[in-house]
Design a protein around this motif. Structure first.
Motif, PDB file in Angstrom:
ATOM      1  N   SER A  20       0.815  -1.217   0.000  1.00 14.68           N
ATOM      2  CA  SER A  20       0.000   0.000   0.000  1.00 14.68           C
ATOM      3  C   SER A  20       0.840   1.253   0.000  1.00 14.68           C
ATOM      4  N   THR A  33      -6.960   0.769   1.122  1.00 16.15           N
ATOM      5  CA  THR A  33      -5.655   1.291   1.511  1.00 16.15           C
ATOM      6  C   THR A  33      -5.731   2.186   2.739  1.00 16.15           C
ATOM      7  N   GLY A  68      -6.193   0.102   5.769  1.00 16.06           N
ATOM      8  CA  GLY A  68      -4.877  -0.393   6.152  1.00 16.06           C
ATOM      9  C   GLY A  68      -4.080   0.650   6.912  1.00 16.06           C
ATOM     10  N   ILE A 114      -1.781  -1.666   8.850  1.00 13.24           N
ATOM     11  CA  ILE A 114      -1.486  -2.800   7.974  1.00 13.24           C
ATOM     12  C   ILE A 114      -0.750  -2.251   6.764  1.00 13.24           C
ATOM     13  N   GLY A 172      -2.416  -2.727   3.098  1.00 15.71           N
ATOM     14  CA  GLY A 172      -3.872  -2.743   3.230  1.00 15.71           C
ATOM     15  C   GLY A 172      -4.593  -2.947   1.919  1.00 15.71           C
ATOM     16  N   LEU A 231      -6.485  -6.207   1.526  1.00 20.30           N
ATOM     17  CA  LEU A 231      -7.581  -6.597   2.411  1.00 20.30           C
ATOM     18  C   LEU A 231      -8.733  -7.247   1.656  1.00 20.30           C
TER      19      LEU A 231
END
Length: 244
Positions: free
Chosen positions: A18, A130, A133, A138, A141, A144
């Protein structure tokens, strides 16, 4: 989204993720260039061997997120980002997911287990993977939706954030050994139908989709046998992770 990470520690060095966090590249050991394209707007360079810490072997400014993968350290509250690792039939999230607070494009609700760990996220209208995330620390992301067997996140979707690495995870876009000309759309529609049936607890519906449609799209006998055994057992916990 394209599958970009696996659980093997000897994979290529550059695993892009990301752009929402640091806009830098993840890297593995040894640090060599990744020849394959990645779904990121920012393609960084792998650290040179001379930049590795003599004691830890980790590039300066990077942190180890497991399975031989390093990513740039995050900001305050997110010094060691979580990371979604996806393989041909496996998925795992390493690191610690933390909630840095609701924001535009990530205004959903987090879910916790009994120990207080974040294990799910319910998508709010307007949410973007994103940014979710970024909120949850994360690093990649963008993965996901892929982790949860969908092309995009959508309102009221409950995202699983704690897949069991010991349980099989069925690829969303196509089987790992799919040949040239593979029909991805019918496959993805079948995977999404399996996910909806799993969420509704309809094991018989899942068995029918598998027998009538999905099974013929796989060619690896070991993979077919693994999915068949899970369907025969009827364990919704396993089937949900495999398809939902």
């Amino acid at each position: 989204m394209v599958r970009t990470a696996t659980l093997a520690p000897t994979l290529v060095a550059l695993s892009l993720a990301s752009a929402a966090l640091a806009g830098c590249a993840a890297t593995t050991t040894p640090p060599t260039a990744d020849p394959s394209p990645r779904p990121s707007a920012n393609q960084g360079q792998s650290p040179r061997a001379s930049e590795l810490d003599d004691e830890t072997g980790i590039p300066e400014g990077y942190v180890d997120v497991g399975h031989g993968t390093y990513v740039p350290a995050g900001g305050p509250g997110c010094e060691t980002p979580a990371y979604i690792h996806i393989g041909s039939m496996s998925a795992e999230v390493t690191g610690k997911i933390v909630d840095l607070g609701a924001r535009d494009f990530a205004a959903g609700t987090v879910g916790f287990d009994d120990a207080g760990n974040i294990v799910s996220y319910t998508v709010a209208p307007g949410d973007v993977a994103t940014v979710i995330g970024e909120r949850l620390c994360i690093y990649n992301g963008i993965s996901l939706a892929l982790l949860n067997h969908t092309r995009d996140v959508h309102p009221d979707q409950v995202l699983r954030l704690d897949p069991d690495p010991a349980v099989a995870w069925v690829p969303y876009y196509n089987p790992d050994d799919a040949g040239e000309g593979f029909q991805q759309i019918p496959y993805q529609e079948a995977i999404e139908a399996m996910g909806r049936a799993a969420d509704a607890g309809k094991v018989e519906t899942m068995r029918a989709i598998w027998t009538d449609t999905l099974k013929a799209m796989f060619t690896d006998p070991a993979v077919i046998d693994r999915i068949q055994k899970a369907l025969d057992s009827g364990d919704l916990g396993v089937l949900s992770q495999m398809f939902s």
